[in-house]
Every structure is written in structure tokens, then in C-alpha cells.
Motif scaffolding. Sequence first.
Motif, PDB file in Angstrom:
ATOM      1  N   ALA A   1       0.853  -1.190   0.000  1.00  0.00           N
ATOM      2  CA  ALA A   1       0.000   0.000   0.000  1.00  0.00           C
ATOM      3  C   ALA A   1       0.885   1.235   0.000  1.00  0.00           C
ATOM      4  N   SER A   2       0.393   2.296  -0.627  1.00  0.00           N
ATOM      5  CA  SER A   2       1.110   3.570  -0.655  1.00  0.00           C
ATOM      6  C   SER A   2       0.123   4.713  -0.490  1.00  0.00           C
ATOM      7  N   LEU A   3       0.455   5.646   0.367  1.00  0.00           N
ATOM      8  CA  LEU A   3      -0.244   6.919   0.486  1.00  0.00           C
ATOM      9  C   LEU A   3       0.661   7.995  -0.097  1.00  0.00           C
ATOM     10  N   PHE A   4       0.149   8.831  -0.987  1.00  0.00           N
ATOM     11  CA  PHE A   4       1.008   9.832  -1.617  1.00  0.00           C
ATOM     12  C   PHE A   4       0.334  11.199  -1.623  1.00  0.00           C
ATOM     13  N   ASP A   5       1.185  12.227  -1.660  1.00  0.00           N
ATOM     14  CA  ASP A   5       0.734  13.619  -1.718  1.00  0.00           C
ATOM     15  C   ASP A   5       1.727  14.382  -2.585  1.00  0.00           C
ATOM     16  N   ASN A   6       1.258  14.862  -3.759  1.00  0.00           N
ATOM     17  CA  ASN A   6       2.116  15.598  -4.696  1.00  0.00           C
ATOM     18  C   ASN A   6       1.591  17.016  -4.868  1.00  0.00           C
ATOM     19  N   GLN A   7       2.471  17.983  -4.702  1.00  0.00           N
ATOM     20  CA  GLN A   7       2.105  19.394  -4.856  1.00  0.00           C
ATOM     21  C   GLN A   7       2.968  20.001  -5.956  1.00  0.00           C
TER      22      GLN A   7
ATOM     23  N   GLY B   1      -0.483  27.968 -12.731  1.00  0.00           N
ATOM     24  CA  GLY B   1      -0.833  27.862 -11.315  1.00  0.00           C
ATOM     25  C   GLY B   1      -0.277  26.600 -10.696  1.00  0.00           C
ATOM     26  N   ALA B   2      -1.087  25.976  -9.858  1.00  0.00           N
ATOM     27  CA  ALA B   2      -0.637  24.821  -9.087  1.00  0.00           C
ATOM     28  C   ALA B   2      -1.643  23.687  -9.195  1.00  0.00           C
ATOM     29  N   ALA B   3      -1.190  22.492  -8.830  1.00  0.00           N
ATOM     30  CA  ALA B   3      -2.049  21.314  -8.772  1.00  0.00           C
ATOM     31  C   ALA B   3      -1.660  20.503  -7.554  1.00  0.00           C
ATOM     32  N   HIS B   4      -2.661  19.840  -6.974  1.00  0.00           N
ATOM     33  CA  HIS B   4      -2.439  19.042  -5.765  1.00  0.00           C
ATOM     34  C   HIS B   4      -3.087  17.682  -5.974  1.00  0.00           C
ATOM     35  N   ALA B   5      -2.270  16.623  -5.909  1.00  0.00           N
ATOM     36  CA  ALA B   5      -2.771  15.264  -6.093  1.00  0.00           C
ATOM     37  C   ALA B   5      -2.465  14.452  -4.844  1.00  0.00           C
ATOM     38  N   ARG B   6      -3.464  13.745  -4.365  1.00  0.00           N
ATOM     39  CA  ARG B   6      -3.252  12.863  -3.222  1.00  0.00           C
ATOM     40  C   ARG B   6      -4.091  11.612  -3.419  1.00  0.00           C
ATOM     41  N   GLY B   7      -3.650  10.510  -2.815  1.00  0.00           N
ATOM     42  CA  GLY B   7      -4.412   9.283  -2.992  1.00  0.00           C
ATOM     43  C   GLY B   7      -3.756   8.101  -2.322  1.00  0.00           C
TER      44      GLY B   7
END
Length: 649
Positions: A482-488, A509-515
Motif C-alpha cells: 500500500a502507498s499513500l502519496f501527496d504531490n504538490q 498555477g498549481a495542482a495538488h494530487a493525493r491518494g
Amino acid sequence: MHTLFSRTLAAAALLCAALNSHAGDDPELEQLLATPVYAASKYKQSAAEAPAAVTVLTQGDIRSFGWRTLGEVLGGVRGVFTRYDRTYTYLGVRGLSRPGDYSSRLLLLIDGVRANDNIYDSVLVGREFPIDVALIERVEFIPGPGSVIYGPNAVFGVINVVTRNAASLRGQSLAVSVDSQRARKVQFSSGHEFAAGSLLVAASAENRPGTDLVIPEFDPGGGDGHVHGLDGERDRKLQMRWSGGELNLSAIVSERSKTIPNAPFDLVFGDRSVWTDRMSLISGSWQRLAADGSGWSFQTGLGFYDYHDFGRYEPDRLLTTYQNQGRWWQAELRRTIRMGDSQMLLLGADVQRNYRQRVLSTVFDAGGPTVTDTGTDSSRYGFFVTNEIAVAPGWKLGLGARLDRQTTDQWHGTPRLSLVWQPTQAWVVKALAGEAYREPNFYERAPAASGEAWNETLRRERVRSYELAADWRADERLRLSASLFDNQVRDLIEQVPRDDGVLIYRNVGAAHARGIELEGEYLAASGWRLRASLSQQRVRLDDGSEPSNAPRTLLKLHATTPLPGLPMRLGLELQGTGTRYTLTGQRLGTQLVANTTLVWDPPERVWSLTGSVYNLANRRVADPAGPEFRSDRIEQDGRVVSLRWALAF
């Protein structure tokens, strides 16, 4: 998505119910979990030791699932999704794949050597990829930021394609493939071993005449949306590799031509327009390593990339040709130092000299041709250091830092931090944090039209990433992870239309991905294998909106089994993609595609036969279109049946 999940589980249950006792263990299964990886740290280590949630796919996987391109191979990786616009295949990772991005947020390595071109920084993964997939030994996918040891483009991940050598392809082989779309392909390889080393020579050629398509966005004046035979493709590949102890040499030459059916960039609909990509890579590497991994490594190479197209463009319908030329030289020197039993230190320096970056366009009108020639050159220098330190029994701390300088910019620093905890042989927990960046490439900075200035206002993209990954070997045959990730992402570079309709690149601008990503793999003693993954992710732009082509859910299942009493192996692949949105905000619903492959490989025979059916249920599926298309969605192929016959001699 509940329906998709239920259908996938049902298919898996039906397959597993059919898996009874079969003949003998498959040696590949025993080796799978112990396969060493290189790309995560630039030296060999086990997947458990690597400071990343690594995925490795082998030549056995490629055969079992009938994968025809590198894009299809990477589609088997958890968290990775593809988009095909009937010209190129693009990659998305963990929910992010932006319009106008030619997969430049990923770094492609071939045997550890950088293979992104120096015009678009693109990753070519369709039939334009310069190596035939039959020559791939394994593919390592390293998700997350990799700039600390690789520099630019290693933003969302690093792809390392490890090719086969003459030792694994001893003798000659010939393979012929045909499919229901009238495609024809022939592939030949020859491997010889000598006292000083081994030589591999391989070549392949493929012709695809194309199918008839209906593109309803074009009005009756353009042919009522029908195009006939304008989706053809032709590719040629040649590879030579010498492996001789400390020295390895490689030369790769490829050309792919594609007829464009859906009129991007305002091409005249229904016209025959051909786009051609040519790539050549020449590289050499030398390394002298001790048994503990300490030593020196050096590699250098030349890259050549050419793009050419011709066609008539609206509104004046004048014939126009475009030629892009990229030439570069790169080199890298590394020193690894084992310090007792507790530390592995890596020191390195690399350089890339782009001595040609050129775009040439010619417009033919009644007054004669009008030529626009835009070119430049550039350089990049980088220095990096990493250290993996055993701080306590079962604990390993990873530290990394890099300094880069582009020709026209100041020094730029990139850090990485990892902590790996392995309390038992069965458990590994990794806490990962790092930054990565992508410089605006030549194509993004070049003038949008003749007489305009260079786009010098673009800033580099930056990403900050955090990940917590766990891997549990429940027993010798079952693995759960399992992996939890947060990319900004900041200063996101994206292709947008100006007021006059011309497409240009801007920092938007910016983007925020998490999952979260979940994966399980089971290797049965009787020979069958099952791997399934589920990715749930959410991407938001800085204004709170959800971007296009950002599926919230990816569901994948891969299963293979030997058939009782027969020298055959059956493979099943299910790819589920959750809801995505197009550039205009239209919703593309959940899609589920099944592919199946049967490999007949009689023992003590010199031939094998492989049959595959792609899009088994003939589902109607589509991918979001980019801003260069009038269409909002690109319809994909229906059912395709393929047959491959191979002979070894």
C-alpha cells in the motif's frame, strides 16, 4: 465505480476457479520477487532496500499479456494510465497528465541512459519507442520525484528499460505477427558470444494500413466525418549491443511514420498528412565495481532526434512542412563508496550539451515558399550526492542533494529524504519525501509564430512529494502493498489558447494530487499468478477545480495460468478507468477493457505461437482529446485479434 469493481472481482473469481493443479513450478515465479533494481539509486539493490515503491515488469509479463508497445507495458503498472490520440501515446501518473504535455514529466532511461529528446523532452512509448518490446528484459518504474540523481523531467517517475543481451538471446530468432486490422510485422534478432564479450543485432519492421474512422465533429463539407485509410502507421527499428565485461556499447536507430486521421492543429480534414519521428541513440558505458558495489562508473552518448510532417492547414489551406532537429551529447561520472557495513555513498556529476535545437517551417503559396528557421543551443550541468546509512538494526536513512545549472539560469538545488524500516524479512515500511523539477523545454519556449519573441517568461515547474509505503510478504507466495502519496506541483506549465486561437505555453498555477494505491500479488505453487491493484486519487487545481484527464480510480488485474496437460499459458488483463473529464468539462464514464493472450510454447520445439485478443468484449471506449483537436474525445479501437509466430534457430 462499484460496478467496475464488482465485474473485475467476478472475472478474477472465475479465473481462479479454473486454476486447478498444474504441472511444475515456473522458475520465473521464484525469481520475480528477488529481481534487483537499478534506477531508484543508480546502483543495484533489492526492491525492499530501494527508497521508492518500485514496480518491475519482465519479459515474461510482456509475453504472457501480449503487450505490443512500451505504453502497454507501463499500463500494467499501478497508478499509471495512458491516453492515445491516434498519433502518440501519453502517460499519466497518480492522476496527473496535462494537455500539451508530451509525457515530459517522466524520465525515460534505456539501460540507464537518458532517452528523452531535447526538443519536447518527450517520452516515446507507442510504436515510436525506438526498441521492439521483444528485446526488453525488464522495465523498472520508480514513482515519485527522481531529480536528485537524474535532474530535470524525473518529476512523477523514472522509467528504466533494461534490454536483453546476446546471452539471453543466444542464436537467431525470427517472429512474424499479423492482426485483424491487416497489420504485418517481422522481427529478427541474432546473438553471438565471443571470448571477449557478446554481440546482439536485432531489427524489426511493421506496417499498419489503418482503419476507416468516423469523426462526427466534422461537418458534411469535410466528408461527413468519414476518413478512409488515414490511420496507417509504419515503423522500422535497428539495435546493436556489445557486452564485454566492464565495457558496454549500444546503438539504436528507429523511424516511425503515422498518417493523421483526426486533423489536429487545424489540418484540413480528410487530407493525407504524415508525421514522422526518427531517433538514434549511441552510447557507451564502463564500470569497475568491487564485490560490495564500490567503484567507478562512466557513461556517455550521442542523441539524434528528427521530426517531420507535411499537410495543408486551415483557413488558407496552404501546404506547410515542419522539421524539428535535436542533437545532444551527454556524459556522467559516478563513484560509489561502501563505508563499512553501514553506509553506501554515491557521488556523481553529469552534463548534457544540446548542440542543436532547431525548428524549421516552410509555407508554400503562389509567391513561393516562406521559410521560418528558429534554433538555439543549451547546456546543463549537475552534481549530486546520496548516502544510505544504517542508523540502527532494521532502519536505513537516505539523504540526497543535487545542484543543477542551465545555460541561462542560476544554480538550482533539489533534496531527497527517505527512511526505510524493515523490522522483519516480511515487512518493509518506507517514508519518502523529496522535490523535483522540470525546466521549460525548447518547444515550449520557442516563438509561437514567425516574428514573435521567445517565451522567456516561463518558469520551471516544481513538485514536492510525500509518500508512505508499506510492503508485506504475508508468506513466500503472497505479497501485499500500500502507498499513500501527496504531490504538490507549482508553476504548472500548460498549453492554452491565446485570444487569437494560437496555442502557447504558460505557467497556469498549481495542482495538488493525493491518494492511495493498494496492490496484491499471489504466486501459486502450481504455476498460476494473480496481481491486482486499486488506485484512488484526487487532483485539484489551485482554483479548486478538477482538471481534465484525471481519473479518480484505476483498477487493474493481471492473471496467468498454465493449462493442464498442455504446453500453453493463458493470460488475462483487465484495465478499469474511473470517471474522467474532457477539456470542455464533459464526463467520460467508467471504462473496463479486457485483453487475453494464449501462449503455446511446446518443450523441445524451436517455435512458439501466441494469440491475443484486445478489447475482448468490443467495448466502446474513448480518451480525452488535447487542445489541438476539434474533437473533445478520441475514440479508441474496438476488438483486435493478433497472432504471432516465433522461431528460434
